[in-house]
Scaffold this motif. Structure first.
Motif, PDB file in Angstrom:
ATOM      1  N   GLY A  61    -134.385  38.153  -9.033  1.00  0.00           N
ATOM      2  CA  GLY A  61    -135.274  37.099  -8.567  1.00  0.00           C
ATOM      3  C   GLY A  61    -136.556  37.024  -9.383  1.00  0.00           C
ATOM      4  N   PHE A  62    -137.083  38.193  -9.742  1.00  0.00           N
ATOM      5  CA  PHE A  62    -138.291  38.216 -10.581  1.00  0.00           C
ATOM      6  C   PHE A  62    -138.013  37.556 -11.925  1.00  0.00           C
ATOM      7  CE2 PHE A  62    -140.857  40.232 -13.887  1.00  0.00           C
ATOM      8  CZ  PHE A  62    -142.136  39.965 -13.425  1.00  0.00           C
ATOM      9  N   LEU A  63    -136.892  37.944 -12.526  1.00  0.00           N
ATOM     10  CA  LEU A  63    -136.555  37.377 -13.831  1.00  0.00           C
ATOM     11  C   LEU A  63    -136.257  35.886 -13.727  1.00  0.00           C
ATOM     12  CD1 LEU A  63    -134.319  40.268 -15.218  1.00  0.00           C
ATOM     13  CD2 LEU A  63    -136.689  39.730 -15.824  1.00  0.00           C
ATOM     14  N   ALA A  64    -135.600  35.450 -12.671  1.00  0.00           N
ATOM     15  CA  ALA A  64    -135.295  34.025 -12.502  1.00  0.00           C
ATOM     16  C   ALA A  64    -136.570  33.216 -12.224  1.00  0.00           C
ATOM     17  CB  ALA A  64    -134.300  33.839 -11.359  1.00  0.00           C
ATOM     18  N   TRP A  65    -137.476  33.771 -11.431  1.00  0.00           N
ATOM     19  CA  TRP A  65    -138.696  33.053 -11.082  1.00  0.00           C
ATOM     20  C   TRP A  65    -139.594  32.861 -12.297  1.00  0.00           C
ATOM     21  CZ3 TRP A  65    -140.226  30.550  -6.770  1.00  0.00           C
ATOM     22  CH2 TRP A  65    -141.558  30.168  -6.692  1.00  0.00           C
ATOM     23  N   ALA A  77    -145.075  38.264 -19.736  1.00  0.00           N
ATOM     24  CA  ALA A  77    -146.475  37.944 -19.462  1.00  0.00           C
ATOM     25  C   ALA A  77    -146.810  38.221 -17.995  1.00  0.00           C
ATOM     26  CB  ALA A  77    -146.765  36.480 -19.795  1.00  0.00           C
ATOM     27  N   ALA A  78    -145.872  37.949 -17.098  1.00  0.00           N
ATOM     28  CA  ALA A  78    -146.100  38.217 -15.668  1.00  0.00           C
ATOM     29  C   ALA A  78    -146.217  39.716 -15.426  1.00  0.00           C
ATOM     30  CB  ALA A  78    -144.976  37.625 -14.836  1.00  0.00           C
ATOM     31  N   LEU A  79    -145.421  40.499 -16.126  1.00  0.00           N
ATOM     32  CA  LEU A  79    -145.514  41.954 -16.006  1.00  0.00           C
ATOM     33  C   LEU A  79    -146.862  42.455 -16.510  1.00  0.00           C
ATOM     34  CD1 LEU A  79    -141.988  43.241 -17.053  1.00  0.00           C
ATOM     35  CD2 LEU A  79    -143.075  43.480 -14.830  1.00  0.00           C
TER      36      LEU A  79
END
Length: 166
Positions: A100-104, A111-113
């Protein structure tokens, strides 16, 4: 008797699955899987709790539900027998968080990490927990074997009925 057996090693004539869930390897994997599931649940709750009032974003509500499921699977992993379906559910729950994290975030996942320290912790524990649950799944006997063992253990412990008693 082999030299390995004489020195306290495993008896090759014994069924490998008969040792059940208390082998050191399985205990370690269970401990890792449970810790990873609980930490992942805590991280998701820490992220979701302050955002629960945000109407356009469904993620906080999904995170609360997913966290409850992850904790329930962790508790069941500690208390239940070694059921492959339970381990698949644990791996699936943590894998869904990760997927879900990767899909979102898509291509912006890196960059989100970098922007969110909780996401780094979540990704690490999800990968570790996913691997631990998959290893438990591979080491566990089929569910039918576990059920047969439980029935056999239950039958041995039950007192026999007295024929003279109505």
């Amino acid at each position: 008797m082999s030299a390995d057996t004489a020195l306290g090693g495993a008896d090759p004539s014994r069924d490998e699955g008969a040792a059940g869930r208390d082998t050191p390897r399985k205990r370690l994997l269970r401990w890792v899987a449970v810790q990873a599931a609980v930490v992942a649940a805590a991280v998701h709750l820490l992220w979701a709790w302050p955002r629960l009032g945000s109407p356009p974003d469904a993620r906080p509500y999904l995170f609360v539900a997913g966290s409850a499921l992850a904790v329930a699977v962790a508790v069941a992993t500690l208390r239940a027998g070694e059921y492959r379906r339970l381990y698949a559910l644990g791996a699936g729950t943590l894998g869904t968080f990760l997927g879900g994290f990767l899909a979102w975030h898509g291509t912006g996942a890196a960059a989100a990490l970098a922007a969110e320290p909780l996401a780094v912790v979540a990704v690490i524990v999800e990968v570790v927990g996913f691997a631990a649950y998959l290893a438990l799944f591979r080491l566990a006997p089929p569910t039918s074997v576990v059920v047969e063992r439980r029935e056999a253990d239950g039958a041995e412990g039950e007192p026999e009925a007295d024929e003279g008693t109505p």
